[in-house]
Write a protein that holds these residues in place. Structure first.
Motif, PDB file in Angstrom:
ATOM      1  N   LEU A  42     -14.683  -6.588  -1.399  1.00 18.62           N
ATOM      2  CA  LEU A  42     -13.934  -7.832  -1.209  1.00 18.62           C
ATOM      3  C   LEU A  42     -14.359  -8.902  -2.213  1.00 18.62           C
ATOM      4  O   LEU A  42     -13.521  -9.641  -2.735  1.00 18.62           O
ATOM      5  CB  LEU A  42     -14.124  -8.338   0.221  1.00 18.62           C
ATOM      6  CG  LEU A  42     -13.429  -7.531   1.317  1.00 18.62           C
ATOM      7  CD1 LEU A  42     -13.772  -8.090   2.695  1.00 18.62           C
ATOM      8  CD2 LEU A  42     -11.912  -7.534   1.126  1.00 18.62           C
ATOM      9  N   CYS A  43     -15.650  -8.980  -2.480  1.00 16.91           N
ATOM     10  CA  CYS A  43     -16.129  -9.949  -3.478  1.00 16.91           C
ATOM     11  C   CYS A  43     -15.605  -9.599  -4.864  1.00 16.91           C
ATOM     12  O   CYS A  43     -15.210 -10.489  -5.633  1.00 16.91           O
ATOM     13  CB  CYS A  43     -17.656  -9.982  -3.491  1.00 16.91           C
ATOM     14  SG  CYS A  43     -18.390 -10.725  -2.015  1.00 16.91           S
ATOM     15  N   ALA A  44     -15.575  -8.303  -5.175  1.00 14.24           N
ATOM     16  CA  ALA A  44     -15.063  -7.874  -6.477  1.00 14.24           C
ATOM     17  C   ALA A  44     -13.586  -8.193  -6.609  1.00 14.24           C
ATOM     18  O   ALA A  44     -13.113  -8.639  -7.658  1.00 14.24           O
ATOM     19  CB  ALA A  44     -15.300  -6.376  -6.666  1.00 14.24           C
ATOM     20  N   SER A  79     -23.300   1.730   9.868  1.00 10.82           N
ATOM     21  CA  SER A  79     -22.531   0.484   9.951  1.00 10.82           C
ATOM     22  C   SER A  79     -22.993  -0.525   8.902  1.00 10.82           C
ATOM     23  O   SER A  79     -22.184  -1.261   8.337  1.00 10.82           O
ATOM     24  CB  SER A  79     -22.666  -0.124  11.358  1.00 10.82           C
ATOM     25  OG  SER A  79     -22.196   0.772  12.338  1.00 10.82           O
ATOM     26  N   THR A  80     -24.294  -0.549   8.631  1.00  9.99           N
ATOM     27  CA  THR A  80     -24.824  -1.443   7.601  1.00  9.99           C
ATOM     28  C   THR A  80     -24.281  -1.084   6.230  1.00  9.99           C
ATOM     29  O   THR A  80     -23.859  -1.960   5.457  1.00  9.99           O
ATOM     30  CB  THR A  80     -26.360  -1.380   7.589  1.00  9.99           C
ATOM     31  OG1 THR A  80     -26.860  -1.754   8.868  1.00  9.99           O
ATOM     32  CG2 THR A  80     -26.927  -2.305   6.530  1.00  9.99           C
ATOM     33  N   ILE A  81     -24.267   0.207   5.920  1.00 11.18           N
ATOM     34  CA  ILE A  81     -23.736   0.664   4.626  1.00 11.18           C
ATOM     35  C   ILE A  81     -22.252   0.325   4.512  1.00 11.18           C
ATOM     36  O   ILE A  81     -21.781  -0.125   3.459  1.00 11.18           O
ATOM     37  CB  ILE A  81     -23.967   2.176   4.461  1.00 11.18           C
ATOM     38  CG1 ILE A  81     -25.462   2.466   4.353  1.00 11.18           C
ATOM     39  CG2 ILE A  81     -23.239   2.707   3.232  1.00 11.18           C
ATOM     40  CD1 ILE A  81     -25.816   3.932   4.334  1.00 11.18           C
ATOM     41  N   SER A 130     -20.710  -2.237   1.749  1.00  6.63           N
ATOM     42  CA  SER A 130     -19.724  -1.677   0.810  1.00  6.63           C
ATOM     43  C   SER A 130     -18.430  -2.482   0.828  1.00  6.63           C
ATOM     44  O   SER A 130     -17.877  -2.826  -0.226  1.00  6.63           O
ATOM     45  CB  SER A 130     -19.438  -0.213   1.170  1.00  6.63           C
ATOM     46  OG  SER A 130     -20.607   0.562   1.119  1.00  6.63           O
ATOM     47  N   VAL A 131     -17.957  -2.798   2.034  1.00  4.32           N
ATOM     48  CA  VAL A 131     -16.718  -3.577   2.152  1.00  4.32           C
ATOM     49  C   VAL A 131     -16.908  -4.980   1.596  1.00  4.32           C
ATOM     50  O   VAL A 131     -16.020  -5.531   0.928  1.00  4.32           O
ATOM     51  CB  VAL A 131     -16.263  -3.635   3.629  1.00  4.32           C
ATOM     52  CG1 VAL A 131     -15.116  -4.626   3.809  1.00  4.32           C
ATOM     53  CG2 VAL A 131     -15.830  -2.252   4.105  1.00  4.32           C
ATOM     54  N   LEU A 132     -18.082  -5.566   1.828  1.00  2.19           N
ATOM     55  CA  LEU A 132     -18.365  -6.905   1.315  1.00  2.19           C
ATOM     56  C   LEU A 132     -18.352  -6.916  -0.212  1.00  2.19           C
ATOM     57  O   LEU A 132     -17.797  -7.833  -0.837  1.00  2.19           O
ATOM     58  CB  LEU A 132     -19.722  -7.377   1.830  1.00  2.19           C
ATOM     59  CG  LEU A 132     -20.151  -8.794   1.431  1.00  2.19           C
ATOM     60  CD1 LEU A 132     -19.190  -9.827   2.007  1.00  2.19           C
ATOM     61  CD2 LEU A 132     -21.577  -9.067   1.912  1.00  2.19           C
ATOM     62  N   LEU A 168      -7.885  -3.126  -3.678  1.00  5.46           N
ATOM     63  CA  LEU A 168      -9.142  -3.238  -2.950  1.00  5.46           C
ATOM     64  C   LEU A 168      -8.901  -3.598  -1.488  1.00  5.46           C
ATOM     65  O   LEU A 168      -9.603  -3.105  -0.595  1.00  5.46           O
ATOM     66  CB  LEU A 168     -10.038  -4.280  -3.612  1.00  5.46           C
ATOM     67  CG  LEU A 168     -10.562  -3.916  -5.001  1.00  5.46           C
ATOM     68  CD1 LEU A 168     -11.364  -5.071  -5.576  1.00  5.46           C
ATOM     69  CD2 LEU A 168     -11.418  -2.656  -4.940  1.00  5.46           C
ATOM     70  N   LEU A 169      -7.906  -4.447  -1.245  1.00  6.46           N
ATOM     71  CA  LEU A 169      -7.578  -4.806   0.136  1.00  6.46           C
ATOM     72  C   LEU A 169      -7.058  -3.590   0.888  1.00  6.46           C
ATOM     73  O   LEU A 169      -7.453  -3.342   2.041  1.00  6.46           O
ATOM     74  CB  LEU A 169      -6.541  -5.931   0.147  1.00  6.46           C
ATOM     75  CG  LEU A 169      -6.145  -6.485   1.525  1.00  6.46           C
ATOM     76  CD1 LEU A 169      -7.369  -7.017   2.260  1.00  6.46           C
ATOM     77  CD2 LEU A 169      -5.107  -7.581   1.378  1.00  6.46           C
TER      78      LEU A 169
END
Length: 265
Positions: free
Chosen positions: A245-247, A234-236, A240-242, A190-191
């Motif tokens: 990263l949480c997952a 940019s919002t999407i 998506s990245v957030l 994921l990283l």
């Protein structure tokens, strides 16, 4: 002590405000009905315009394809590198770990220029292949950094016992060692995926003519003038990245805690 704790909390709050206030502003403007900065009503038309643009959808497809291939290849190479480095001892292991950390500390500008010059020196034409190779190169160290701690925590005696009982080394690795490494592998994947997804500098130096990813497309649009659809894009990307990263951060950890609780019961 209370005063010190109060000021430390204020200090941390200010840091997070400076970090995330621009992102929150961008997200709010992506739902603004008009192009201006003044709020004139909630609207999703910029998201509709975003998904009607063939240029943006093409860049999105390129970005996801490159990120998927790069992250997958970097994860495989990173796991193999971890196994090789872990088999070394003393100064040799420390030397390879230090070499692995250099690309992460190095500037992406230097890495991008170096990759570009290397491709030119070998006469390689710029295109999708050069972007993917460059992304794999700078993603592998992050996978190693995620997997190596888990590999050090594994019990070598379990692997040795499996081999002594007649299992072949490769079979024992996939059945005994790999499941123990899975949380680190998922985090590393994921990283690597998010690093490839967000990269601009290395992509800019190694892409061919007519190839765009989301980062290079946004950069070219910024020079012409920011469109509200870019705020939506940019919002999407941020959301998506957030989520990824949480997952990667909480998913493997929660699974492991659940397994431990089941064993205790």
């Amino acid at each position: 002590m209370r005063v010190k704790k109060f000021f430390s909390q204020i200090y941390m709050a200010l840091i997070f405000i400076f970090m995330y206030a621009p992102i929150v502003t961008l997200m709010v403007l992506s739902f603004n009905e008009n192009k201006g900065r003044r709020w004139s009503g909630f609207s999703l038309k910029w998201y509709g315009e975003l998904f009607q643009s063939d240029m943006i959808l093409s860049a999105l497809g390129n970005t996801l394809l490159i990120a998927f291939i790069s992250a997958t290849a970097a994860t495989v190479l990173g796991v193999l590198a971890c196994v090789g480095i872990n088999s070394l001892k003393g100064k040799a292991r420390n030397a390879y770990l230090a070499l692995n950390n250099i690309p992460m500390l190095n500037s992406e500008l230097v890495t991008g220029l170096a990759m570009m010059l290397a491709f030119i020196a070998f006469g390689i034409s710029f295109g999708y292949a050069t972007i993917i190779v460059a992304h794999i190169t700078f993603c592998v160290p992050y996978v190693v950094l995620s997997v190596m701690p888990k590999l050090r925590q594994t019990d070598k005696s379990v692997y040795e016992a499996a081999v002594d009982l007649g299992a072949k080394p490769v079979y024992a690795f996939f059945k005994v060692v790999l499941p123990e490494l899975m949380p680190g592998i998922v985090s590393g994947y994921l990283l690597a995926f998010t690093m490839s997804l967000d990269d601009f500098i290395i992509t800019h130096f190694t892409k061919g003519a007519g190839i765009n990813t989301l980062s290079t497309l946004i950069y070219s649009e910024v020079r012409k003038g920011i469109k509200p659809s870019m705020n939506a894009l940019s919002t999407i990307l941020f959301v998506s990245v957030l989520i990824l990263l949480c997952a990667g951060t909480y998913g493997p950890g929660r699974k492991k805690k659940t397994e431990k609780r089941e064993k205790v019961k």
